[in-house]
Scaffold this motif. Sequence first.
Motif, PDB file in Angstrom:
ATOM      1  N   TYR A   1       0.847  -1.182   0.000  1.00  0.00           N
ATOM      2  CA  TYR A   1       0.000   0.000   0.000  1.00  0.00           C
ATOM      3  C   TYR A   1       0.887   1.238   0.000  1.00  0.00           C
TER       4      TYR A   1
ATOM      5  N   GLU B   1      -0.416  -2.310  -7.260  1.00  0.00           N
ATOM      6  CA  GLU B   1      -0.401  -3.581  -7.978  1.00  0.00           C
ATOM      7  C   GLU B   1       1.032  -3.871  -8.408  1.00  0.00           C
TER       8      GLU B   1
ATOM      9  N   ARG C   1       0.768   5.543   0.854  1.00  0.00           N
ATOM     10  CA  ARG C   1      -0.002   6.613   1.489  1.00  0.00           C
ATOM     11  C   ARG C   1       0.686   7.944   1.254  1.00  0.00           C
ATOM     12  N   CYS C   2      -0.108   8.912   0.840  1.00  0.00           N
ATOM     13  CA  CYS C   2       0.392  10.267   0.624  1.00  0.00           C
ATOM     14  C   CYS C   2       0.490  10.976   1.967  1.00  0.00           C
TER      15      CYS C   2
ATOM     16  N   CYS D   1       1.333  11.084  -5.637  1.00  0.00           N
ATOM     17  CA  CYS D   1      -0.084  11.002  -5.308  1.00  0.00           C
ATOM     18  C   CYS D   1      -0.921  11.412  -6.514  1.00  0.00           C
ATOM     19  N   ARG D   2      -1.926  10.616  -6.829  1.00  0.00           N
ATOM     20  CA  ARG D   2      -2.809  10.932  -7.954  1.00  0.00           C
ATOM     21  C   ARG D   2      -3.834  11.996  -7.597  1.00  0.00           C
ATOM     22  N   ARG D   3      -4.080  12.204  -6.322  1.00  0.00           N
ATOM     23  CA  ARG D   3      -5.057  13.214  -5.918  1.00  0.00           C
ATOM     24  C   ARG D   3      -4.448  14.604  -5.857  1.00  0.00           C
TER      25      ARG D   3
ATOM     26  N   ARG E   1      -4.223  10.116   1.349  1.00  0.00           N
ATOM     27  CA  ARG E   1      -4.852   9.139   0.454  1.00  0.00           C
ATOM     28  C   ARG E   1      -4.036   7.860   0.500  1.00  0.00           C
ATOM     29  N   GLN E   2      -4.720   6.720   0.619  1.00  0.00           N
ATOM     30  CA  GLN E   2      -4.046   5.429   0.642  1.00  0.00           C
ATOM     31  C   GLN E   2      -4.593   4.563  -0.477  1.00  0.00           C
ATOM     32  N   THR E   3      -3.699   3.852  -1.159  1.00  0.00           N
ATOM     33  CA  THR E   3      -4.112   3.020  -2.278  1.00  0.00           C
ATOM     34  C   THR E   3      -3.249   1.763  -2.354  1.00  0.00           C
ATOM     35  N   LEU E   4      -3.812   0.738  -2.936  1.00  0.00           N
ATOM     36  CA  LEU E   4      -3.113  -0.516  -3.163  1.00  0.00           C
ATOM     37  C   LEU E   4      -2.198  -0.360  -4.371  1.00  0.00           C
TER      38      LEU E   4
END
Length: 89
Positions: free
Chosen positions: A34, A47, A36-37, A70-72, A42-45
């Motif tokens: 995972y 791949e 995290r920004c 971070c994509r956000r 924002r937290q994301t998996l």
Amino acid sequence: MKHRRGIGLAPPDHHAVEIDTVTLTTLPQWYVIYARCRACQRQTLIERRDVARRGSRDLSLAELAKRLKCRRCGNRSGNLLFLEMQPRD
């Protein structure tokens, strides 16, 4: 290691991963990654197959953490990687 209240804890090195030397190919498959920004939380998996497909298969996890964006909010500094061990049946 014994917890003072009688809970048996595993030694610290039992599940530890050296992020400076471990790569996506050497990281066991039962770990999930995972990101995290630090700015917007924002937290994301992540791949691992997508990252490996881009040619970053031999990149250490420490180097991978430095390349996160971070994509956000677009933040590139101080982003974190987290590893979670999935239960093995």
